[in-house]
Design a protein around this motif. Structure first.
Motif, PDB file in Angstrom:
ATOM      1  N   LEU A  26       0.821  -1.206   0.000  1.00 51.97           N
ATOM      2  CA  LEU A  26       0.000   0.000   0.000  1.00 51.97           C
ATOM      3  C   LEU A  26       0.862   1.265   0.000  1.00 51.97           C
ATOM      4  N   LEU A  27       1.950   1.232   0.746  1.00 52.06           N
ATOM      5  CA  LEU A  27       2.860   2.382   0.807  1.00 52.06           C
ATOM      6  C   LEU A  27       3.506   2.628  -0.558  1.00 52.06           C
ATOM      7  N   ILE A  28       3.967   1.550  -1.184  1.00 46.97           N
ATOM      8  CA  ILE A  28       4.602   1.672  -2.503  1.00 46.97           C
ATOM      9  C   ILE A  28       3.606   2.214  -3.528  1.00 46.97           C
ATOM     10  N   LEU A  29       2.383   1.670  -3.520  1.00 47.15           N
ATOM     11  CA  LEU A  29       1.370   2.109  -4.472  1.00 47.15           C
ATOM     12  C   LEU A  29       0.959   3.562  -4.220  1.00 47.15           C
ATOM     13  N   THR A  30       0.989   3.964  -2.969  1.00 47.01           N
ATOM     14  CA  THR A  30       0.665   5.349  -2.638  1.00 47.01           C
ATOM     15  C   THR A  30       1.707   6.300  -3.213  1.00 47.01           C
ATOM     16  N   ILE A  31       2.979   5.945  -3.058  1.00 48.36           N
ATOM     17  CA  ILE A  31       4.068   6.789  -3.571  1.00 48.36           C
ATOM     18  C   ILE A  31       4.078   6.800  -5.094  1.00 48.36           C
ATOM     19  N   VAL A  32       4.018   5.602  -5.688  1.00 51.09           N
ATOM     20  CA  VAL A  32       4.035   5.508  -7.156  1.00 51.09           C
ATOM     21  C   VAL A  32       2.798   6.184  -7.746  1.00 51.09           C
ATOM     22  N   GLY A  33       1.649   5.999  -7.079  1.00 51.98           N
ATOM     23  CA  GLY A  33       0.412   6.600  -7.553  1.00 51.98           C
ATOM     24  C   GLY A  33       0.454   8.120  -7.522  1.00 51.98           C
ATOM     25  N   ALA A  34       1.065   8.672  -6.486  1.00 56.74           N
ATOM     26  CA  ALA A  34       1.179  10.129  -6.384  1.00 56.74           C
ATOM     27  C   ALA A  34       2.001  10.689  -7.539  1.00 56.74           C
ATOM     28  N   ILE A  35       3.026   9.925  -7.952  1.00 60.40           N
ATOM     29  CA  ILE A  35       3.863  10.354  -9.075  1.00 60.40           C
ATOM     30  C   ILE A  35       3.111  10.172 -10.399  1.00 60.40           C
ATOM     31  N   ALA A  36       2.512   8.988 -10.587  1.00 62.36           N
ATOM     32  CA  ALA A  36       1.832   8.672 -11.850  1.00 62.36           C
ATOM     33  C   ALA A  36       0.614   9.551 -12.086  1.00 62.36           C
ATOM     34  N   MET A  37      -0.069   9.930 -10.994  1.00 65.05           N
ATOM     35  CA  MET A  37      -1.286  10.734 -11.122  1.00 65.05           C
ATOM     36  C   MET A  37      -1.040  12.229 -10.889  1.00 65.05           C
ATOM     37  N   SER A  38       0.228  12.565 -10.653  1.00 60.68           N
ATOM     38  CA  SER A  38       0.606  13.969 -10.426  1.00 60.68           C
ATOM     39  C   SER A  38      -0.207  14.610  -9.307  1.00 60.68           C
ATOM     40  N   GLY A  39      -0.367  13.862  -8.222  1.00 56.74           N
ATOM     41  CA  GLY A  39      -1.137  14.382  -7.102  1.00 56.74           C
ATOM     42  C   GLY A  39      -1.688  13.278  -6.222  1.00 56.74           C
TER      43      GLY A  39
END
Length: 232
Positions: A26-39
């Protein structure tokens, strides 16, 4: 006995354990998601839950998922089409069902169950018949009987029929375990995650319009009803 006394306890315990075990993911997806979704990597949306016996109406709760589409808009401030906003990262999340993991929080909070009818949109709910809305007699689920019997490649009416079968056939531990195991198989095979030939499934009201089952006047009235519920 199971449905009334033990299902909620098992849901809470298993979801809490899963949340702890999967916290690195969940932590990894949160970080990667913030980058991929620009927010903000999370997506929250109001959904109808279990009917409150005191009011006789569905409890509206905030469902939490990982965001799979960006918020990119055109020059007039309107969101771009789904196929434009759905990037490669979002497609991976959807095909693996990893976007659903934050719903463990909803289960712990008591909004949802591990197994039950999938929570649809409020604008889908208002188009349901009284019989179809019996699916809200129980908590919505992370997975359900409809999900292991076609998921997004069956009609809306078939989905609701499976939801009611799950309730009417008796909610048992053995059936829930069977659905969970079948779900694991579906996720590993990445089957029926989206309707063939589409990026996002059609809303129930739109589907009824296309099928000629409601006219424009009824459609507009129901959409206004949904907006009123969301703004309440």
């Amino acid at each position: 006995m199971y449905a009334k006394y033990f299902k909620r306890l098992i849901d809470f315990m298993l979801s809490l354990i899963a949340l702890i075990v999967l916290s690195p993911v969940l932590l990894i997806l949160t970080i990667v998601g913030a980058i991929a979704m620009s927010g903000n990597p999370f997506f929250a949306q109001l959904r109808p839950g279990k009917i409150d016996p005191k009011t006789g109406k569905e409890k509206i709760f905030k469902l939490i998922k990982f965001r799979t589409m960006s918020n990119k808009k055109d020059k007039d401030g309107n969101l771009l089409p789904d196929d434009v906003r759905l990037n490669k990262y979002g497609r991976i999340l959807r095909s693996t069902s990893l976007d659903e993991l934050p719903e463990l929080i909803n289960i712990i909070r008591g909004d949802m169950s591990i197994v039950g009818p999938r929570p649809q949109l409020v604008r889908d709910m208002v188009f349901m018949s009284a019989e179809q809305r019996r699916r809200h007699d129980v908590r919505p689920g992370l997975t359900g009987y409809a999900q292991v019997n076609g998921r997004n490649n069956i009609t809306w009416e078939q989905k609701f029929e499976y939801d009611l079968q799950y309730i009417d056939n008796g909610i048992t531990l053995s059936n829930d375990i069977k659905i969970i195991l079948q779900t694991v198989g579906k996720v590993l095979k990445r089957s029926n995650t989206v309707r063939e030939g589409t990026v996002s499934d059609m809303d129930f009201g739109d589907w009824l319009m296309v099928e000629g089952k409601v006219d424009k006047a009824v459609y507009d009235k129901k959409q206004a009803e949904a907006k009123a519920l969301l703004n309440a």
